[in-house]
Design a protein around this motif. Structure first.
Motif, PDB file in Angstrom:
ATOM      1  N   LYS A  13     -55.113  13.515-120.466  1.00 52.65           N
ATOM      2  CA  LYS A  13     -53.762  13.479-119.920  1.00 52.65           C
ATOM      3  C   LYS A  13     -53.771  12.903-118.502  1.00 52.65           C
ATOM      4  CE  LYS A  13     -49.525  15.954-119.652  1.00 52.65           C
ATOM      5  NZ  LYS A  13     -48.712  16.982-120.266  1.00 52.65           N
ATOM      6  N   LEU A  14     -52.818  12.019-118.230  1.00 47.51           N
ATOM      7  CA  LEU A  14     -52.694  11.459-116.888  1.00 47.51           C
ATOM      8  C   LEU A  14     -51.618  12.220-116.127  1.00 47.51           C
ATOM      9  CD1 LEU A  14     -53.019   7.645-117.549  1.00 47.51           C
ATOM     10  CD2 LEU A  14     -54.742   9.250-116.766  1.00 47.51           C
ATOM     11  N   LEU A  15     -51.899  12.505-114.875  1.00 50.31           N
ATOM     12  CA  LEU A  15     -50.999  13.320-114.072  1.00 50.31           C
ATOM     13  C   LEU A  15     -50.192  12.444-113.128  1.00 50.31           C
ATOM     14  CD1 LEU A  15     -53.808  15.888-113.236  1.00 50.31           C
ATOM     15  CD2 LEU A  15     -52.245  15.952-115.173  1.00 50.31           C
ATOM     16  N   LEU A  16     -48.908  12.339-113.431  1.00 54.56           N
ATOM     17  CA  LEU A  16     -47.994  11.574-112.586  1.00 54.56           C
ATOM     18  C   LEU A  16     -46.767  12.444-112.366  1.00 54.56           C
ATOM     19  CD1 LEU A  16     -48.494   8.570-114.843  1.00 54.56           C
ATOM     20  CD2 LEU A  16     -48.574   8.193-112.398  1.00 54.56           C
ATOM     21  N   ASN A  17     -45.949  12.082-111.366  1.00 59.03           N
ATOM     22  CA  ASN A  17     -44.742  12.885-111.229  1.00 59.03           C
ATOM     23  C   ASN A  17     -43.664  12.391-112.187  1.00 59.03           C
ATOM     24  OD1 ASN A  17     -43.232  10.844-109.912  1.00 59.03           O
ATOM     25  ND2 ASN A  17     -44.228  11.366-107.969  1.00 59.03           N
ATOM     26  N   MET A  18     -42.685  13.257-112.424  1.00 61.07           N
ATOM     27  CA  MET A  18     -41.672  13.020-113.448  1.00 61.07           C
ATOM     28  C   MET A  18     -40.988  11.666-113.279  1.00 61.07           C
ATOM     29  SD  MET A  18     -41.593  15.004-115.819  1.00 61.07           S
ATOM     30  CE  MET A  18     -40.789  14.304-117.255  1.00 61.07           C
ATOM     31  N   ARG A  19     -40.699  11.311-112.023  1.00 62.85           N
ATOM     32  CA  ARG A  19     -39.994  10.063-111.777  1.00 62.85           C
ATOM     33  C   ARG A  19     -40.829   8.876-112.269  1.00 62.85           C
ATOM     34  NH1 ARG A  19     -39.345  10.644-106.582  1.00 62.85           N
ATOM     35  NH2 ARG A  19     -40.712   8.976-105.927  1.00 62.85           N
ATOM     36  N   GLU A  20     -42.123   8.932-111.949  1.00 57.22           N
ATOM     37  CA  GLU A  20     -43.010   7.844-112.378  1.00 57.22           C
ATOM     38  C   GLU A  20     -43.108   7.791-113.899  1.00 57.22           C
ATOM     39  OE1 GLU A  20     -46.226   7.466-108.743  1.00 57.22           O
ATOM     40  OE2 GLU A  20     -46.402   9.184-110.064  1.00 57.22           O
ATOM     41  N   ILE A  21     -43.227   8.970-114.512  1.00 56.54           N
ATOM     42  CA  ILE A  21     -43.345   9.018-115.969  1.00 56.54           C
ATOM     43  C   ILE A  21     -42.113   8.392-116.618  1.00 56.54           C
ATOM     44  CG2 ILE A  21     -43.399  10.548-117.977  1.00 56.54           C
ATOM     45  CD1 ILE A  21     -45.230  12.397-116.375  1.00 56.54           C
ATOM     46  N   ASN A  22     -40.938   8.763-116.116  1.00 58.04           N
ATOM     47  CA  ASN A  22     -39.708   8.219-116.685  1.00 58.04           C
ATOM     48  C   ASN A  22     -39.628   6.704-116.517  1.00 58.04           C
ATOM     49  OD1 ASN A  22     -38.886  10.764-117.430  1.00 58.04           O
ATOM     50  ND2 ASN A  22     -37.702  11.105-115.564  1.00 58.04           N
ATOM     51  N   LYS A  23     -40.066   6.231-115.354  1.00 54.54           N
ATOM     52  CA  LYS A  23     -40.036   4.802-115.071  1.00 54.54           C
ATOM     53  C   LYS A  23     -40.962   4.057-116.038  1.00 54.54           C
ATOM     54  CE  LYS A  23     -40.355   1.820-111.018  1.00 54.54           C
ATOM     55  NZ  LYS A  23     -40.814   1.771-109.636  1.00 54.54           N
ATOM     56  N   LEU A  24     -42.174   4.580-116.188  1.00 52.47           N
ATOM     57  CA  LEU A  24     -43.144   3.949-117.086  1.00 52.47           C
ATOM     58  C   LEU A  24     -42.647   4.003-118.522  1.00 52.47           C
ATOM     59  CD1 LEU A  24     -46.469   5.353-115.584  1.00 52.47           C
ATOM     60  CD2 LEU A  24     -45.580   3.052-115.367  1.00 52.47           C
ATOM     61  N   HIS A  25     -42.101   5.167-118.893  1.00 50.93           N
ATOM     62  CA  HIS A  25     -41.592   5.333-120.247  1.00 50.93           C
ATOM     63  C   HIS A  25     -40.533   4.283-120.539  1.00 50.93           C
ATOM     64  CE1 HIS A  25     -40.574   7.549-123.897  1.00 50.93           C
ATOM     65  NE2 HIS A  25     -39.318   7.240-123.626  1.00 50.93           N
ATOM     66  N   GLY A  26     -39.608   4.097-119.579  1.00 50.63           N
ATOM     67  CA  GLY A  26     -38.553   3.110-119.751  1.00 50.63           C
ATOM     68  C   GLY A  26     -39.101   1.706-119.899  1.00 50.63           C
ATOM     69  N   ALA A  27     -40.052   1.358-119.048  1.00 53.65           N
ATOM     70  CA  ALA A  27     -40.614   0.000-119.071  1.00 53.65           C
ATOM     71  C   ALA A  27     -41.330  -0.272-120.386  1.00 53.65           C
ATOM     72  CB  ALA A  27     -41.572  -0.193-117.905  1.00 53.65           C
ATOM     73  N   VAL A  28     -42.068   0.726-120.868  1.00 54.01           N
ATOM     74  CA  VAL A  28     -42.815   0.532-122.113  1.00 54.01           C
ATOM     75  C   VAL A  28     -41.843   0.442-123.293  1.00 54.01           C
ATOM     76  CG1 VAL A  28     -44.406   1.646-123.735  1.00 54.01           C
ATOM     77  CG2 VAL A  28     -44.937   1.602-121.305  1.00 54.01           C
ATOM     78  N   ALA A  29     -40.829   1.316-123.286  1.00 53.84           N
ATOM     79  CA  ALA A  29     -39.892   1.344-124.404  1.00 53.84           C
ATOM     80  C   ALA A  29     -38.993   0.107-124.417  1.00 53.84           C
ATOM     81  CB  ALA A  29     -39.044   2.609-124.328  1.00 53.84           C
ATOM     82  N   ARG A  30     -38.455  -0.263-123.261  1.00 59.40           N
ATOM     83  CA  ARG A  30     -37.453  -1.329-123.231  1.00 59.40           C
ATOM     84  C   ARG A  30     -38.049  -2.725-123.159  1.00 59.40           C
ATOM     85  NH1 ARG A  30     -34.842   2.284-120.092  1.00 59.40           N
ATOM     86  NH2 ARG A  30     -35.534   1.332-118.159  1.00 59.40           N
ATOM     87  N   GLN A  31     -39.011  -2.911-122.269  1.00 56.63           N
ATOM     88  CA  GLN A  31     -39.479  -4.282-122.023  1.00 56.63           C
ATOM     89  C   GLN A  31     -40.802  -4.597-122.712  1.00 56.63           C
ATOM     90  OE1 GLN A  31     -39.585  -4.063-117.781  1.00 56.63           O
ATOM     91  NE2 GLN A  31     -37.540  -3.166-117.805  1.00 56.63           N
ATOM     92  N   GLY A  32     -41.254  -3.685-123.568  1.00 57.56           N
ATOM     93  CA  GLY A  32     -42.495  -3.951-124.288  1.00 57.56           C
ATOM     94  C   GLY A  32     -43.689  -4.146-123.369  1.00 57.56           C
ATOM     95  N   MET A  33     -43.719  -3.384-122.274  1.00 58.99           N
ATOM     96  CA  MET A  33     -44.861  -3.486-121.363  1.00 58.99           C
ATOM     97  C   MET A  33     -46.008  -2.630-121.888  1.00 58.99           C
ATOM     98  SD  MET A  33     -43.635  -5.241-118.703  1.00 58.99           S
ATOM     99  CE  MET A  33     -43.687  -4.804-117.001  1.00 58.99           C
ATOM    100  N   THR A  34     -47.185  -2.850-121.337  1.00 60.96           N
ATOM    101  CA  THR A  34     -48.366  -2.087-121.727  1.00 60.96           C
ATOM    102  C   THR A  34     -48.888  -1.365-120.493  1.00 60.96           C
ATOM    103  OG1 THR A  34     -48.888  -4.048-123.038  1.00 60.96           O
ATOM    104  CG2 THR A  34     -50.540  -2.312-122.988  1.00 60.96           C
ATOM    105  N   LEU A  35     -49.460  -0.194-120.693  1.00 60.84           N
ATOM    106  CA  LEU A  35     -50.087   0.523-119.587  1.00 60.84           C
ATOM    107  C   LEU A  35     -51.594   0.322-119.677  1.00 60.84           C
ATOM    108  CD1 LEU A  35     -48.100   3.870-119.568  1.00 60.84           C
ATOM    109  CD2 LEU A  35     -47.897   1.963-118.007  1.00 60.84           C
ATOM    110  N   VAL A  36     -52.144  -0.374-118.688  1.00 56.10           N
ATOM    111  CA  VAL A  36     -53.566  -0.684-118.703  1.00 56.10           C
ATOM    112  C   VAL A  36     -54.246  -0.039-117.503  1.00 56.10           C
ATOM    113  CG1 VAL A  36     -55.242  -2.556-118.902  1.00 56.10           C
ATOM    114  CG2 VAL A  36     -52.879  -2.942-119.562  1.00 56.10           C
ATOM    115  N   PRO A  37     -55.304   0.719-117.729  1.00 53.37           N
ATOM    116  CA  PRO A  37     -56.045   1.255-116.585  1.00 53.37           C
ATOM    117  C   PRO A  37     -56.893   0.151-115.948  1.00 53.37           C
ATOM    118  CG  PRO A  37     -57.044   2.001-118.635  1.00 53.37           C
ATOM    119  CD  PRO A  37     -55.835   1.201-119.007  1.00 53.37           C
TER     120      PRO A  37
END
Length: 154
Positions: free
Chosen positions: A83-107
């Motif tokens: 599990k990655l620990l981020l604050n809620m605001r960041e999680i929501n932002k990432l969630h939106g970007a991945v869901a809407r713009q088809g972005m990928t989360l890469v470490p």
């Protein structure tokens, strides 16, 4: 954003070649004791890994932290989702970007910060198509050539 990296454990060197990096975040990782020890020894790889957004948060998938050599039966599984620990605001932002713009989360890297906490540098990225990769290569070769020319002249 640049993050304080006291000791880098693993880097994903290919990420910048395979993806357009839009934004980077620093995330904590929920680790077990043997995982932390393994990382302190500089072991771990994130070459094939990515992060996934689910209901329960953001998870680092397929990152390999080898078993701790002196661990006993409490040793961890090398490739378990973490599990990655981020604050809620960041999680929501990432969630939106991945869901809407088809972005990928890469470490991009795993490292210890100045306070000795294990962190992941997470990039919000868009996959590159083959022509983009060629362009990246061309640019890299040209930069190299430029350096060579300047060196030889100067």
């Amino acid at each position: 954003a640049t993050f304080e990296k006291a000791k880098v454990v693993a880097e994903n060197r290919r990420a910048r070649y395979d993806y357009h990096i839009e934004d980077t975040y620093e995330a904590g990782i929920a680790l077990t004791g043997t995982e932390v020890k393994s990382l302190r020894f500089g072991e771990g790889s994130i070459a094939e890994s990515y992060a996934e957004v689910s209901e329960s948060g953001i998870w680092l998938i397929n990152a390999n932290i080898p078993e701790f050599s002196h661990g006993n039966r409490f040793n961890h599984q090398p490739k378990r989702p973490r599990k990655l620990l981020l604050n809620m605001r960041e999680i929501n932002k990432l969630h939106g970007a991945v869901a809407r713009q088809g972005m990928t989360l890469v470490p991009l890297s795993v490292y210890f910060n100045g306070r000795g906490r294990a962190k992941v540098e997470l990039a919000l990225a868009k996959g590159k198509k083959a022509p983009d990769k060629r362009a990246t290569e061309k640019e890299r070769d040209w930069k190299r050539e430029q350096g060579r020319l300047l060196r030889d002249r100067g």
